[in-house]
Scaffold this active site. Structure first.
Site, short mmCIF file in Angstrom:
data_model
loop_
_atom_site.label_atom_id
_atom_site.label_comp_id
_atom_site.label_asym_id
_atom_site.label_seq_id
_atom_site.Cartn_x
_atom_site.Cartn_y
_atom_site.Cartn_z
N ASN A 99 33.01 83.96 9.51
CA ASN A 99 34.40 83.03 9.33
C ASN A 99 34.71 82.85 7.97
O ASN A 99 34.23 82.49 6.97
CB ASN A 99 33.89 81.41 9.88
CG ASN A 99 35.01 80.30 9.50
OD1 ASN A 99 36.02 80.75 9.25
ND2 ASN A 99 34.39 79.37 10.01
N HIS A 133 40.91 83.11 13.92
CA HIS A 133 41.33 81.83 14.43
C HIS A 133 40.00 81.28 15.06
O HIS A 133 39.16 81.74 15.25
CB HIS A 133 42.39 81.87 15.24
CG HIS A 133 42.14 82.83 16.48
ND1 HIS A 133 41.46 82.32 17.56
CD2 HIS A 133 42.35 83.98 16.91
CE1 HIS A 133 41.26 83.20 18.40
NE2 HIS A 133 41.92 84.44 17.82
N ASN A 135 37.66 79.45 17.57
CA ASN A 135 37.11 80.05 18.80
C ASN A 135 37.25 81.61 19.06
O ASN A 135 36.82 82.12 20.07
CB ASN A 135 37.82 79.35 20.00
CG ASN A 135 37.61 77.82 19.71
OD1 ASN A 135 36.28 77.67 19.63
ND2 ASN A 135 38.12 76.89 20.24
N GLY A 157 28.71 81.67 8.61
CA GLY A 157 29.59 80.48 8.54
C GLY A 157 28.90 79.44 8.42
O GLY A 157 27.34 79.50 8.19
N ASP A 159 27.60 75.11 10.56
CA ASP A 159 27.32 74.77 11.76
C ASP A 159 28.29 74.91 12.92
O ASP A 159 28.14 75.03 14.17
CB ASP A 159 26.74 73.24 11.99
CG ASP A 159 25.57 72.93 10.92
OD1 ASP A 159 24.89 73.77 10.93
OD2 ASP A 159 25.76 72.01 10.15
N GLY A 160 29.61 74.81 12.67
CA GLY A 160 30.59 75.01 13.52
C GLY A 160 30.75 76.40 14.02
O GLY A 160 31.11 76.63 15.35
N GLY A 201 28.71 77.49 5.22
CA GLY A 201 29.42 76.29 5.61
C GLY A 201 29.63 75.34 4.52
O GLY A 201 29.13 75.30 3.48
N ARG A 266 40.15 68.44 5.58
CA ARG A 266 39.33 69.93 5.42
C ARG A 266 39.65 70.63 4.01
O ARG A 266 38.82 71.34 3.56
CB ARG A 266 39.71 70.88 6.41
CG ARG A 266 38.83 70.58 7.70
CD ARG A 266 38.72 72.00 8.38
NE ARG A 266 37.43 71.73 9.33
CZ ARG A 266 36.45 72.36 9.08
NH1 ARG A 266 36.08 72.87 7.96
NH2 ARG A 266 35.23 72.27 9.80
N1 LIG Z 1 39.18 82.55 11.26
C1 LIG Z 1 39.28 81.10 11.46
N2 LIG Z 1 40.15 80.32 10.98
C2 LIG Z 1 40.30 78.92 11.14
N3 LIG Z 1 38.89 78.20 11.65
C3 LIG Z 1 37.88 79.20 12.00
C4 LIG Z 1 38.10 80.38 11.90
N4 LIG Z 1 36.67 80.99 12.39
C5 LIG Z 1 36.05 80.00 12.63
N5 LIG Z 1 36.79 78.94 12.50
C6 LIG Z 1 36.64 77.37 12.85
O1 LIG Z 1 36.10 76.76 11.54
C7 LIG Z 1 35.27 75.58 11.95
C8 LIG Z 1 34.27 75.16 10.76
O2 LIG Z 1 33.74 76.35 10.46
P1 LIG Z 1 32.11 76.46 9.69
O3 LIG Z 1 31.09 75.54 10.63
O4 LIG Z 1 31.83 77.69 9.60
O5 LIG Z 1 32.29 75.81 8.42
P2 LIG Z 1 32.10 74.22 7.94
O6 LIG Z 1 32.65 73.21 9.01
O7 LIG Z 1 32.65 74.25 6.42
O8 LIG Z 1 30.67 74.20 7.71
P3 LIG Z 1 29.46 73.17 8.90
O9 LIG Z 1 29.77 73.29 10.08
O10 LIG Z 1 28.29 73.64 8.29
O11 LIG Z 1 29.76 71.58 8.03
C9 LIG Z 1 34.61 75.88 13.05
O12 LIG Z 1 34.87 74.88 14.05
C10 LIG Z 1 35.20 77.23 13.59
O13 LIG Z 1 35.46 77.16 15.04
C1 LIG Z 2 27.44 55.29 1.78
C2 LIG Z 2 27.01 56.68 2.35
C3 LIG Z 2 25.63 57.20 2.63
C4 LIG Z 2 25.47 58.68 2.93
C5 LIG Z 2 24.16 58.92 3.35
C6 LIG Z 2 23.81 60.42 3.62
C7 LIG Z 2 23.11 60.60 4.97
C8 LIG Z 2 23.37 62.20 4.92
C9 LIG Z 2 22.77 62.61 6.60
C10 LIG Z 2 23.52 63.96 6.79
C11 LIG Z 2 22.98 64.35 8.35
C12 LIG Z 2 23.85 65.34 8.82
C13 LIG Z 2 23.44 65.81 10.02
C14 LIG Z 2 24.02 67.27 10.47
C15 LIG Z 2 25.16 67.22 11.10
C16 LIG Z 2 25.71 68.56 11.47
O1 LIG Z 2 25.79 68.73 12.86
C17 LIG Z 2 27.27 68.39 11.31
C18 LIG Z 2 27.87 69.62 11.53
O2 LIG Z 2 27.63 70.43 10.16
N1 LIG Z 2 27.72 67.78 9.96
C19 LIG Z 2 28.21 66.76 9.87
O3 LIG Z 2 28.53 65.87 10.73
C20 LIG Z 2 28.40 66.00 8.55
C21 LIG Z 2 28.03 64.76 8.12
C22 LIG Z 2 27.88 64.19 6.85
C23 LIG Z 2 27.67 62.72 6.87
C24 LIG Z 2 27.70 62.22 5.50
#
Ligand SMILES: Nc1ncnc2c1ncn2[C@@H]1O[C@H](COP(=O)(O)OP(=O)(O)OP(=O)(O)O)[C@@H](O)[C@H]1O
Ligand SMILES: CCCCCCCCCCCCC/C=C/[C@@H](O)[C@H](CO)NC(=O)CCCCC
Ligand SMILES: [Ca+2]
Length: 494
Positions: A99, A133, A135, A157, A159-160, A201, A266
């Site tokens: 990604n 893109h 998906n 990438g 978690d998404g 990511g 974003r």
């Molecule tokens: N080429 C692309 N253009 C735009 N979006 C994309 C592309 N490839 C994947 N995606 C989407 O981008 C979104 C975010 O991606 P990704 O999880 O890699 O990064 P992030 O959201 O920054 O990290 P995290 O999920 O760890 O918080 C995903 O929902 C994925 O479906």
């Molecule tokens: C006053 C503010 C106090 C802040 C407290 C901090 C607590 C942090 C806990 C973080 C837990 C993350 C759990 C993971 C979730 C992932 O599946 C998801 C996709 O990457 N990330 C978020 O939703 C991102 C979620 C980010 C949340 C801040």
């Protein structure tokens, strides 16, 4: 010779020393400053191997052998190659999805500079797809990819992106086995291909909670040595319709609202979560509803245990996925006003929260930890949130309860019917809908949305079931840290 090679090519512990060969290269003479007189017909050979460093990091090192006797040198090279080929758990062909827009948009660069050279050194061939893109990876895996050619799938990438790979692989496996994903009671067929995650990511919680560090090189080395870690996956349904899979966090209320707000930011990159987290904390919305759940009574652990899910942890055979009617009697119900409803199928540890939302959750025990945070003061909620970042027990508070469950359902108090749901599904998401009891005021909205591994689920009423060990990752789980880390890797001649 055979004995030494055996030691070199197996994961082994000798005087606390850990070295595993990843590959062998007969380097061209120009790369190596020879220590001994060499001739072009007898170039030195370099063996690359994995070494443990601090804090769960793995790194790659080299040792270069010189041998003046051609036949002996050839015997060493041949035997090392044979030993490496014989390790069947190691992947030889991988399908890689990158990604380019995840996290800090460094995915392609991380793969080219840090991962591809290691795969080449380990003689792993790859087909690389840079997604165009959202998906793209999911749909390619679901329908087009020639999966028979590969020993695993790697995603570069966050978690998404990992979630896309899971959806593609799980859906494909069910279709090929004639399993209907829309039925919440259906037992799903496990996926045979392992998944590797190269973290690139914003949160990278699946990588952090299964390896112990977000480091592309460490993750690549776990793929190369052929590690394998099974993992639970939750299925999310509404009215007998499949919505999504989740392998880390399903969060309603606080984490749903943080995500909904952060998606609009974003452009801020990973910092969007700090901004939206703070904003959501200040808004302090609560949501009313009923959570019913099927407790996992046939397992040993509880969410309040001090033990952690670590490499080598063996889960006892359990009932895993069970059909609703059989266990209908054991269901519990909690009604009330909640600031957050979180289901953590794994610890959800990440750099923001190093022990995670549920520190004692297990990766592959067929359960999820259901954490209910009732309406309380801002001050108390802040105390609870801050405990995610410290060593203190976040469950030891009167307004927090936690249950280890196999299934659960959530019904918001004012949930009416699906015409409302259809509106949400059709894109007119009613995130700003105001409380029905006080239509003129701007107090808590009636509904939040679910944060499903970082993707927004517009439905509020959902039904969730855990599928034990549905997928496998190229990791081994977090390894226990040695008591005296300095002694773990003493200089050790190979
Ligand atoms: N080429 C692309 N253009 C735009 N979006 C994309 C592309 N490839 C994947 N995606 C989407 O981008 C979104 C975010 O991606 P990704 O999880 O890699 O990064 P992030 O959201 O920054 O990290 P995290 O999920 O760890 O918080 C995903 O929902 C994925 O479906
Ligand atoms: C006053 C503010 C106090 C802040 C407290 C901090 C607590 C942090 C806990 C973080 C837990 C993350 C759990 C993971 C979730 C992932 O599946 C998801 C996709 O990457 N990330 C978020 O939703 C991102 C979620 C980010 C949340 C801040
Ligand atoms: Ca689990």
């Amino acid at each position: 010779l055979k004995h030494s090679l055996f030691l070199l090519s197996q994961p082994f512990k000798l005087c606390n020393c850990f070295k595993v060969i990843i590959g062998l290269m007969v380097k061209s003479l120009s790369f190596v400053k020879p220590l001994y007189p060499v001739t072009p017909s007898r170039p030195p050979s370099t063996v690359s191997y994995v070494e443990r460093a601090r804090q769960h990091r793995w790194q790659c090192s080299d040792v270069t052998f010189h041998c003046s006797e051609g036949a002996l040198r050839q015997q060493w090279i041949q035997t090392i190659r044979e030993q490496l080929t014989a390790l069947t758990s190691r992947p030889k062909h991988l399908l890689v999805y990158i990604n380019p827009h995840g996290g800090k948009q460094q995915g392609e660069c991380i793969y080219e500079q840090k991962v591809a050279p290691l795969f080449a050194c380990a003689s792993i061939s790859t087909d690389v797809i840079v997604t165009e893109h959202a998906n793209h990876a999911r749909d390619h895996l679901k329908t087009e990819a020639e999966l028979k050619k590969y020993d695993g799938v790697v995603c570069v990438g966050g978690d998404g992106m990992f979630s896309e790979i899971v959806h593609g692989l799980v859906s494909r496996t069910q279709r090929e086995n004639g399993v209907d994903q829309n039925s919440p009671e259906e037992k799903l067929v496990p996926c045979s291909l392992r998944i590797g995650i190269i973290p690139a990511g914003s949160t990278d919680c699946i990588c952090y909670a299964t390896v112990g560090i977000n480091d592309p090189v460490t993750s690549a080395l776990h793929v190369i040595v052929g590690d394998s870690q099974p993992m639970d996956v939750c299925s999310v349904h509404h009215n007998n319709t499949f919505l999504r899979y989740s392998s880390s966090l399903l969060g309603y209320g606080f984490y749903g609202d943080v995500l909904a707000d952060s998606e609009r930011k974003r452009w801020m990159g990973p910092a969007r979560y700090n901004f939206s987290g703070f904003k959501t904390f200040l808004t302090h919305h609560h949501y009313e509803g009923a959570v019913s759940f099927l407790p996992a009574t046939d397992i040993l652990g509880t969410p309040r245990d001090k033990t952690r899910c670590r490499a080598g942890y063996v889960t006892l055979p359990n009932l895993c996925f069970c059909s609703i009617p059989e266990y209908e009697m054991g269901w519990g119900v909690v009604r009330g006003k909640f600031l957050a409803i979180n289901a953590a199928s794994m610890s959800c540890a990440c750099p923001r929260s190093p022990k995670g939302l549920s520190p004692a959750a297990h990766l592959a025990d067929g359960t999820t930890d259901l954490i209910l945070v009732r309406k309380c003061s801002r001050f108390n909620f802040l105390r609870h949130l801050l405990r995610h970042t410290s060593k203190d027990d976040q469950f030891d508070m009167t307004f927090v309860e936690v249950h280890r469950v196999r299934r659960f359902r959530f019904t918001p108090r004012h949930w009416q019917n699906d015409s409302e749901l259809d509106l949400r599904e059709n894109g007119k998401q009613l995130f700003s809908q105001i409380c029905r009891d006080h239509p003129a005021c701007s107090c808590s909205p009636a509904y939040s949305s679910w944060n499903c591994d970082g993707e927004i689920l517009p439905h509020a009423a959902i039904e969730v079931g855990v599928h034990c060990q549905l997928i496998k990752l190229f990791t081994r789980g977090i390894e226990e840290q040695p008591l005296f880390e300095d002694l773990a890797n003493p200089p050790c001649a190979l």
